[in-house]
Design an enzyme around this catalytic site. Structure first.
Site, PDB file in Angstrom:
ATOM      1  CD  GLU A  96      -3.122   0.788   2.120  1.00  0.00           C
ATOM      2  OE1 GLU A  96      -4.299   0.957   1.789  1.00  0.00           O
ATOM      3  OE2 GLU A  96      -2.790   0.477   3.268  1.00  0.00           O
ATOM      4  CB  CYS A 117       3.166   7.561   3.008  1.00  0.00           C
ATOM      5  SG  CYS A 117       3.659   6.494   4.336  1.00  0.00           S
ATOM      6  CB  CYS A 124       8.195  -5.051   9.223  1.00  0.00           C
ATOM      7  SG  CYS A 124       9.643  -4.316  10.023  1.00  0.00           S
ATOM      8  CB  CYS A 128       7.483  -2.143  16.540  1.00  0.00           C
ATOM      9  SG  CYS A 128       9.119  -1.721  15.919  1.00  0.00           S
ATOM     10  CB  CYS A 131       4.140  -1.787  14.267  1.00  0.00           C
ATOM     11  SG  CYS A 131       4.211  -1.714  12.478  1.00  0.00           S
ATOM     12  CB  CYS A 345       8.348   2.556   9.376  1.00  0.00           C
ATOM     13  SG  CYS A 345       9.115   2.017  10.892  1.00  0.00           S
TER      14      CYS A 345
HETATM   15  S1  SF4 Z   1       7.248   0.160  13.337  1.00  0.00           S
HETATM   16 FE1  SF4 Z   1       8.526  -0.068  11.479  1.00  0.00          FE
HETATM   17  S2  SF4 Z   1      10.272  -1.338  12.156  1.00  0.00           S
HETATM   18 FE2  SF4 Z   1       8.651  -1.600  13.699  1.00  0.00          FE
HETATM   19  S3  SF4 Z   1       7.525  -3.459  13.047  1.00  0.00           S
HETATM   20 FE3  SF4 Z   1       6.500  -1.654  12.198  1.00  0.00          FE
HETATM   21  S4  SF4 Z   1       7.334  -1.441  10.131  1.00  0.00           S
HETATM   22 FE4  SF4 Z   1       8.727  -2.726  11.288  1.00  0.00          FE
END
Ligand code: SF4
Length: 363
Positions: A96, A117, A124, A128, A131, A345
């Site tokens: 996306e 963006c 990933c 995190c 996230c 991110c």
């Molecule tokens: S915040 Fe960024 S580095 Fe952390 S899991 Fe999400 S995408 Fe990955």
């Protein structure tokens, strides 16, 4: 990994690559310049349109490279609001890309211009805890042409040039550093997408050695750090990357960056209720950031389904902001609608997953 059976994309090559390709065939460097002009300035969609190239060269290019754009699987929003592009990659994966209109204030770039963006990976690996991207784990790195291709397709779909770009979509851009750096070269170059380097921001969770490596690059790109905790104790809890690169190591890398680049660093800080929003964290953050030429963007957490975290009360958000401001830190609190899509991110993953479900159900 690039699929060797696939025709390489023409959008994964720099001008130097094109020159090398031309010279290997006994052609002049000028041919390389002509090719990039057709690709990025005139934006042709077939090799036959490159009318100032000899037919034999056009035929060779046609069999060697693809001009295919990333297909848009779904487009939501309108030109006046935040638009989300869902692109299908050659292996069926989805990424996306978000277009933020000029009238929406956005701290990752200039507020008076359109910001795009972009994603740098599918999924990933950094896990995190707040996230959405980390939820499904890491699938693969995006290729150079898949990064450039997001910008190209978004411009062609919207009919507008992208003048600000942030690597804040899915993935940790510095974990895909060589491809991201090459994509930035193409995006920045006057022969390429011509986006000013100071209008491009890479956002990282804190990969200290890669920050130092990027600091050595001559491109004056901007840096944003997804910090989200002012002590190792808090950061360890929500960002496993901190165990590898604790805060002192990260800030040592930022000193290298500042020394090389002489530019302001932005810290992104998602406020999570009861986790990182205490007065002590605010004071610690102020102490960390004060010696630097830096700015802090506070972003109240947006609930992600399947995750336990909550957004703090507005009173608590304001108290955190005021502690920073009283300490003389340039800080903003982004509470307005629409900013959730570019908070850090990886914040896009949930929408991608949802869309995947929709597509599979439809198909
Ligand atoms: S915040 Fe960024 S580095 Fe952390 S899991 Fe999400 S995408 Fe990955």
């Amino acid at each position: 990994m690039a699929d060797p059976a696939r025709t390489p994309s023409a959008f994964g090559l720099t001008l130097d690559d094109w020159i090398e390709w031309a010279v290997e065939r006994g052609l002049t460097k000028f041919r390389a310049k002509q090719i990039t002009e057709w690709l990025y300035i005139r934006r042709v969609k077939s090799w036959d349109e490159m009318t100032n190239l000899p037919q034999g060269l056009r035929d060779e290019l046609k069999s060697a490279f693809s001009l295919a754009r990333l297909p848009v699987v779904r487009l939501t929003g309108s030109q006046d609001t935040t638009q989300k592009f869902l692109f299908r990659l050659h292996d069926g994966r989805l990424v996306e890309t978000v277009r933020i209109p000029a009238n929406v204030h956005f701290d990752g770039g200039q507020s008076d211009r359109i910001t795009l963006c972009v994603s740098s990976q599918v999924g990933c690996a950094y896990d995190c805890k707040f996230c959405a991207s980390g939820l499904a784990g890491f699938t693969r790195n995006l290729e150079v042409e898949e990064i450039v291709g997001q910008v190209l397709a978004a411009e062609e779909e919207s009919g507008e040039s992208v003048r600000n770009l942030v690597f804040m979509g899915m993935g940790e851009p510095l974990a895909n550093l060589s491809r991201v750096t090459k994509a930035i070269t193409i995006l920045n170059a006057p022969w390429g997408m011509n986006i000013g380097a100071r209008h491009m921001t890479v956002s990282t969770s804190g990969l200290a050695p890669q920050i130092e490596k990027l600091a050595e690059s001559p491109i004056q790109i901007r840096l944003a750090i997804s910090l989200h905790g002012a002590s190792d104790e808090v950061r360890d809890r929500i960002m496993p990357v901190n165990k590898k690169y604790p805060i002192d190591r990260l800030f040592a890398a930022l000193e290298v960056w500042r020394e090389q680049k002489k530019q302001k660093i932005t810290f992104e800080y998602i406020l999570i209720d009861g986790v990182n929003d205490s007065p002590e964290q605010a004071s610690l953050l102020a102490r960390r950031v004060r010696p630097m030429d830096a700015k802090v963007n506070l972003i109240p957490y947006n609930t992600v389904e399947g995750l336990e975290w909550k957004r703090p009360s507005e009173a608590r958000q304001d108290a955190f902001l005021h502690t920073l401001q009283r300490a003389g830190i340039t800080a903003t609190l982004r509470r307005e609608k629409g900013h959730d899509i570019a908070a850090a991110c990886g914040q896009l993953r949930l929408q991608v997953e949802t869309a995947e479900g929709v597509i599979q159900a439809a198909g």
